[in-house]
Motif scaffolding. Sequence first.
Motif, short mmCIF file in Angstrom:
data_model
loop_
_atom_site.label_atom_id
_atom_site.label_comp_id
_atom_site.label_asym_id
_atom_site.label_seq_id
_atom_site.Cartn_x
_atom_site.Cartn_y
_atom_site.Cartn_z
N ASP A 136 -39.65 29.52 -23.54
CA ASP A 136 -38.37 28.99 -23.05
C ASP A 136 -37.65 30.04 -22.19
OD1 ASP A 136 -38.54 26.50 -24.55
OD2 ASP A 136 -38.16 27.73 -26.32
N GLU A 137 -36.73 29.55 -21.38
CA GLU A 137 -35.90 30.47 -20.59
C GLU A 137 -35.03 31.31 -21.52
OE1 GLU A 137 -36.18 30.96 -17.49
OE2 GLU A 137 -37.30 29.19 -16.78
N LEU A 138 -34.91 32.59 -21.22
CA LEU A 138 -34.13 33.49 -22.04
C LEU A 138 -32.69 33.56 -21.55
CD1 LEU A 138 -36.72 36.40 -22.39
CD2 LEU A 138 -36.20 34.63 -24.07
N GLU A 139 -31.77 33.73 -22.48
CA GLU A 139 -30.36 33.88 -22.13
C GLU A 139 -30.04 35.37 -21.97
OE1 GLU A 139 -27.81 31.98 -24.88
OE2 GLU A 139 -28.73 29.99 -24.65
N GLY A 140 -29.54 35.73 -20.82
CA GLY A 140 -29.18 37.11 -20.58
C GLY A 140 -30.38 38.01 -20.36
N ILE A 141 -30.15 39.31 -20.41
CA ILE A 141 -31.21 40.29 -20.18
C ILE A 141 -31.87 40.64 -21.50
CG2 ILE A 141 -31.73 42.62 -19.38
CD1 ILE A 141 -29.40 42.39 -17.46
N VAL A 142 -33.21 40.59 -21.51
CA VAL A 142 -33.99 40.93 -22.69
C VAL A 142 -35.11 41.86 -22.25
CG1 VAL A 142 -35.34 40.05 -24.64
CG2 VAL A 142 -33.51 38.64 -23.66
N VAL A 143 -35.31 42.95 -22.98
CA VAL A 143 -36.37 43.91 -22.66
C VAL A 143 -37.22 44.14 -23.90
CG1 VAL A 143 -35.02 45.05 -20.85
CG2 VAL A 143 -34.89 45.88 -23.22
N ALA A 144 -38.35 44.83 -23.73
CA ALA A 144 -39.26 45.13 -24.84
C ALA A 144 -39.20 46.61 -25.16
CB ALA A 144 -40.68 44.72 -24.48
N ASP A 145 -39.47 46.94 -26.44
CA ASP A 145 -39.52 48.36 -26.79
C ASP A 145 -40.93 48.90 -26.54
OD1 ASP A 145 -41.19 47.82 -28.97
OD2 ASP A 145 -39.63 48.12 -30.47
N SER A 146 -41.13 50.17 -26.84
CA SER A 146 -42.37 50.86 -26.45
C SER A 146 -43.58 50.48 -27.30
CB SER A 146 -42.17 52.38 -26.54
OG SER A 146 -41.80 52.75 -27.85
N HIS A 147 -43.39 49.66 -28.33
CA HIS A 147 -44.51 49.24 -29.17
C HIS A 147 -45.07 47.88 -28.76
CE1 HIS A 147 -43.85 52.60 -31.86
NE2 HIS A 147 -42.56 52.29 -31.91
N VAL A 148 -44.48 47.30 -27.72
CA VAL A 148 -44.89 45.97 -27.25
C VAL A 148 -45.33 46.06 -25.80
CG1 VAL A 148 -44.14 43.60 -26.82
CG2 VAL A 148 -43.29 44.83 -28.84
N THR A 149 -46.51 45.48 -25.51
CA THR A 149 -47.00 45.38 -24.13
C THR A 149 -46.63 44.02 -23.56
OG1 THR A 149 -48.85 46.89 -24.53
CG2 THR A 149 -49.05 45.39 -22.66
N VAL A 150 -46.08 44.02 -22.36
CA VAL A 150 -45.70 42.78 -21.68
C VAL A 150 -46.80 42.42 -20.67
CG1 VAL A 150 -43.98 41.63 -20.25
CG2 VAL A 150 -43.26 43.36 -21.93
N VAL A 151 -47.30 41.20 -20.77
CA VAL A 151 -48.29 40.69 -19.82
C VAL A 151 -47.68 39.49 -19.11
CG1 VAL A 151 -50.59 39.69 -19.51
CG2 VAL A 151 -50.21 41.45 -21.28
N ARG A 152 -47.51 39.61 -17.78
CA ARG A 152 -46.91 38.54 -17.00
C ARG A 152 -47.99 37.92 -16.11
NH1 ARG A 152 -41.96 40.89 -14.84
NH2 ARG A 152 -41.31 40.47 -16.99
N PRO A 153 -48.54 36.76 -16.51
CA PRO A 153 -49.65 36.16 -15.78
C PRO A 153 -49.25 35.69 -14.38
CG PRO A 153 -49.42 35.21 -17.98
CD PRO A 153 -48.17 35.97 -17.69
N GLU A 154 -50.21 35.67 -13.49
CA GLU A 154 -50.05 35.06 -12.17
C GLU A 154 -50.30 33.56 -12.35
OE1 GLU A 154 -49.35 33.59 -9.07
OE2 GLU A 154 -49.15 35.76 -8.81
N ASN A 155 -49.23 32.77 -12.41
CA ASN A 155 -49.34 31.36 -12.77
C ASN A 155 -50.04 30.50 -11.74
OD1 ASN A 155 -46.22 31.90 -14.30
ND2 ASN A 155 -48.07 31.39 -15.43
N SER A 156 -50.24 31.02 -10.54
CA SER A 156 -51.01 30.27 -9.56
C SER A 156 -52.51 30.40 -9.81
CB SER A 156 -50.68 30.76 -8.14
OG SER A 156 -51.08 32.11 -7.98
N VAL A 157 -52.88 31.27 -10.76
CA VAL A 157 -54.29 31.53 -11.05
C VAL A 157 -54.64 31.19 -12.50
CG1 VAL A 157 -56.09 33.31 -11.18
CG2 VAL A 157 -54.44 33.35 -9.31
N ILE A 158 -53.72 31.50 -13.42
CA ILE A 158 -54.03 31.33 -14.84
C ILE A 158 -52.87 30.62 -15.55
CG2 ILE A 158 -53.13 33.65 -15.32
CD1 ILE A 158 -55.98 31.95 -17.26
N ASN A 159 -53.21 29.67 -16.40
CA ASN A 159 -52.25 28.95 -17.22
C ASN A 159 -51.81 29.85 -18.37
OD1 ASN A 159 -51.70 27.17 -19.75
ND2 ASN A 159 -51.47 25.73 -18.05
N SER A 160 -50.52 30.10 -18.50
CA SER A 160 -50.02 31.04 -19.51
C SER A 160 -50.37 30.60 -20.92
CB SER A 160 -48.50 31.18 -19.38
OG SER A 160 -48.16 31.76 -18.15
N GLN A 161 -50.26 29.31 -21.19
CA GLN A 161 -50.56 28.82 -22.53
C GLN A 161 -52.02 29.03 -22.87
OE1 GLN A 161 -48.14 27.49 -24.57
NE2 GLN A 161 -49.62 27.35 -26.24
#
Length: 351
Positions: A113-138
């Motif tokens: 879902d869309e997030l409200e406001g600014i949200v960041v991750a701490d150093s124990h979490v890796t963020v993977v942002r898929p290229e949605n024109s190539v791969i379905n996130s789900q």
Amino acid sequence: MSKKKKTIEELLGEALVLEEHPYKIPDNWIWVRLGYISNYIQRGKSPKYVEFSNVKVISQKCVQWSGFDITRARYINEETLKNYQKERFLQKNDLLWNSTGTGTIGRIALITDELEGIVVADSHVTVVRPENSVINSQLLYRWLSSPYVQNKLNNAWSGSTNQVELNLSTVKQHQVPLPPLNEQKRIAEKVERLLSKIEEAKQLIEEAKETFELRRAAILDKAFRGELTRKWRGENADITTANEWIEQINLLKEGTKTKYKDQLDSSILEKLYELPREWKWVRLNDLIEASTYGTSAKTNDDVTGTPVLRMGNIVDGYLELNNLKYLPNNHEDVLKYDLQTNDLLFNRTNS
């Protein structure tokens, strides 16, 4: 030229894995590197926490197998945002991958879902942002959370016990089977439908388990109050009269030596419920040949000996004949405590 401006063909060309593949896939699928089909892969930053602010920070507690749980997020000092590039701000369709610590590493969740406001991750979490024109996130989320990937992670961690790390390079080089985009959507939808049915079945099972003990207790209660055989007694009243049956029980009691001194609290007798007229309350002591504790001799793992049943082998009314211990066949307790058909065993110690 930035990755975002490259064509799909260029992205897939760079992502294509040419060496040995994990397993065979359909001819119109390809194996690709996760790093090449993602717009952004990065570990979060160590936050400077505050009691409350307008900026939330995601920790490993927010990344559960049950899904992304933002209610467990803490807050970060807004002044430190000047040290964050905007690409670090989490968004819908980002994958969050726990990257440190035994028991939590590898756990992954998808922001749906869309997030409200600014949200960041701490150093124990890796963020993977898929290229949605190539791969379905789900679909990517389901792949990375699959047993195949999670089992392989056991060989991909680095570091000592409780300090294991999922390295960024390992994440970026991870291989992904990539169907055509339209097929991805169909696969993702079907996976969700099937998993939903499994969850529904699981819920039904859990609900049934909750009532199982109550139903079991009710059946046994009816059995030993004579309610299950009320009709049968009415149709077979002449088989054994109440007096004849009581006489048989009394003879059995008279002909059997006492196994243990009667220590029954007399107040219990006042609380016993009423039985059918053909039934009678008796002591267990009057119905058994013998009762004794089992062996206390030291056992071993020599399977050529005689197996010894312990408390852990009695589970829900059945014997589980695993994790056995043994006594030598010539041990004096082997004959002394030899079990027979129709013996009753019950655990007598511990909670």
